[in-house]
Design a protein around this motif. Sequence first.
Motif, PDB file in Angstrom:
ATOM      1  N   LEU A 125      43.759  46.800  41.250  1.00 26.32           N
ATOM      2  CA  LEU A 125      44.827  46.327  42.182  1.00 26.32           C
ATOM      3  C   LEU A 125      45.336  45.693  41.019  1.00 26.32           C
ATOM      4  O   LEU A 125      47.065  45.373  41.254  1.00 26.32           O
ATOM      5  N   LEU A 126      44.198  45.057  39.570  1.00 28.36           N
ATOM      6  CA  LEU A 126      45.267  44.396  39.298  1.00 28.36           C
ATOM      7  C   LEU A 126      46.336  45.598  38.018  1.00 28.36           C
ATOM      8  O   LEU A 126      47.243  44.871  37.612  1.00 28.36           O
ATOM      9  N   ASN A 127      45.859  46.692  37.620  1.00 28.76           N
ATOM     10  CA  ASN A 127      46.830  47.633  37.118  1.00 28.76           C
ATOM     11  C   ASN A 127      47.891  47.822  37.987  1.00 28.76           C
ATOM     12  O   ASN A 127      49.367  48.122  37.557  1.00 28.76           O
ATOM     13  N   LEU A 128      48.034  47.750  38.931  1.00 29.91           N
ATOM     14  CA  LEU A 128      49.417  47.248  40.172  1.00 29.91           C
ATOM     15  C   LEU A 128      50.730  46.672  40.072  1.00 29.91           C
ATOM     16  O   LEU A 128      51.143  46.887  39.776  1.00 29.91           O
ATOM     17  N   ILE A 129      49.628  45.608  40.275  1.00 32.24           N
ATOM     18  CA  ILE A 129      49.998  44.050  40.183  1.00 32.24           C
ATOM     19  C   ILE A 129      51.006  44.119  38.696  1.00 32.24           C
ATOM     20  O   ILE A 129      52.087  43.330  38.509  1.00 32.24           O
TER      21      ILE A 129
ATOM     22  N   ILE B  42      39.457  40.163  35.642  1.00 27.40           N
ATOM     23  CA  ILE B  42      40.539  39.470  35.800  1.00 27.40           C
ATOM     24  C   ILE B  42      42.067  39.460  35.125  1.00 27.40           C
ATOM     25  O   ILE B  42      41.773  39.984  34.048  1.00 27.40           O
ATOM     26  N   MET B  43      42.883  38.978  35.896  1.00 25.97           N
ATOM     27  CA  MET B  43      44.370  38.914  34.970  1.00 25.97           C
ATOM     28  C   MET B  43      45.325  37.758  34.883  1.00 25.97           C
ATOM     29  O   MET B  43      45.237  36.845  35.870  1.00 25.97           O
ATOM     30  N   THR B  44      45.273  37.552  33.999  1.00 26.99           N
ATOM     31  CA  THR B  44      45.500  35.803  33.475  1.00 26.99           C
ATOM     32  C   THR B  44      47.463  35.989  33.327  1.00 26.99           C
ATOM     33  O   THR B  44      48.082  36.597  31.692  1.00 26.99           O
ATOM     34  N   ILE B  45      48.490  35.580  33.790  1.00 26.92           N
ATOM     35  CA  ILE B  45      49.751  35.651  33.572  1.00 26.92           C
ATOM     36  C   ILE B  45      49.934  34.203  32.659  1.00 26.92           C
ATOM     37  O   ILE B  45      49.366  33.352  33.321  1.00 26.92           O
ATOM     38  N   LYS B  46      50.842  34.345  31.468  1.00 25.47           N
ATOM     39  CA  LYS B  46      51.076  32.974  30.932  1.00 25.47           C
ATOM     40  C   LYS B  46      52.928  32.765  30.560  1.00 25.47           C
ATOM     41  O   LYS B  46      52.831  34.003  29.868  1.00 25.47           O
ATOM     42  N   ASN B  47      52.921  31.543  30.426  1.00 25.64           N
ATOM     43  CA  ASN B  47      54.098  31.699  29.648  1.00 25.64           C
ATOM     44  C   ASN B  47      55.678  32.470  30.574  1.00 25.64           C
ATOM     45  O   ASN B  47      56.497  32.778  29.983  1.00 25.64           O
ATOM     46  N   SER B  48      55.146  32.405  32.449  1.00 26.20           N
ATOM     47  CA  SER B  48      56.103  32.298  32.450  1.00 26.20           C
ATOM     48  C   SER B  48      57.751  31.695  32.831  1.00 26.20           C
ATOM     49  O   SER B  48      57.193  30.121  33.559  1.00 26.20           O
ATOM     50  N   THR B  49      58.675  31.693  33.483  1.00 23.19           N
ATOM     51  CA  THR B  49      59.799  31.158  33.288  1.00 23.19           C
ATOM     52  C   THR B  49      59.663  30.827  34.569  1.00 23.19           C
ATOM     53  O   THR B  49      60.088  29.184  35.248  1.00 23.19           O
TER      54      THR B  49
ATOM     55  N   THR C 257      53.208  36.835  29.600  1.00 22.34           N
ATOM     56  CA  THR C 257      52.513  37.187  29.030  1.00 22.34           C
ATOM     57  C   THR C 257      51.239  37.320  30.073  1.00 22.34           C
ATOM     58  O   THR C 257      50.918  37.289  30.115  1.00 22.34           O
ATOM     59  N   ILE C 258      50.972  39.354  29.937  1.00 30.37           N
ATOM     60  CA  ILE C 258      49.624  39.500  30.708  1.00 30.37           C
ATOM     61  C   ILE C 258      48.863  39.961  29.919  1.00 30.37           C
ATOM     62  O   ILE C 258      48.927  40.281  29.247  1.00 30.37           O
TER      63      ILE C 258
ATOM     64  N   MET D  10      48.568  32.005  35.999  1.00 26.32           N
ATOM     65  CA  MET D  10      48.090  31.963  36.775  1.00 26.32           C
ATOM     66  C   MET D  10      46.861  33.144  36.745  1.00 26.32           C
ATOM     67  O   MET D  10      47.001  33.953  35.994  1.00 26.32           O
ATOM     68  N   SER D  11      46.203  33.049  36.922  1.00 32.02           N
ATOM     69  CA  SER D  11      45.403  33.766  36.868  1.00 32.02           C
ATOM     70  C   SER D  11      44.395  34.524  37.913  1.00 32.02           C
ATOM     71  O   SER D  11      44.302  33.897  39.330  1.00 32.02           O
TER      72      SER D  11
END
Length: 152
Positions: A143-147, A72-79, A2-3, A135-136
């Motif tokens: 840049l966040l939209n590109l990532i 700020i972009m937060t990425i959760k629950n990645s394998t 989830t992002i 990960m944040s």
Amino acid sequence: MTIEIKYYKASIPVMFKITLISFALLNGLAYLIFTILLKTPFEELFSRNWIILVFIPLTQGLIQPLVDRKGIMTIKNSTNFENLSEKIESILVEKGYREISSDNNSSTFEKISKIKKVTNLHGGKVIIDYSENSMSIVGQKILLNLIESKIK
């Protein structure tokens, strides 16, 4: 995976700085070109083109901070966070960033060229913080939209 992306509010001092800088540059160039080089009185130029000389810097000062703000972009629950962090770092290197500091929990990236650092009011820094299950990334909206689009 989830992002979530949250953007910071636009800064009033940054809006004011951009308005003043663009007002000074536009009117300074108009004065230089028309008054000094073409020998046209500035009052005559201003009376005909006052809308351009006043409203363009005002609109630029209002619109640019809204488009180019930090978030700020937060990425959760990645394998697999290791592969994801390598992919994000390669995207940053591709966009002209270099790693200036790193430890176990965070990495900081900065623009390579000095011209880009000077023209960027936010400093051109990207900070990646790692934790066990998230990960944040702190950086600019573009840049966040590109990532986000490249890691989905």
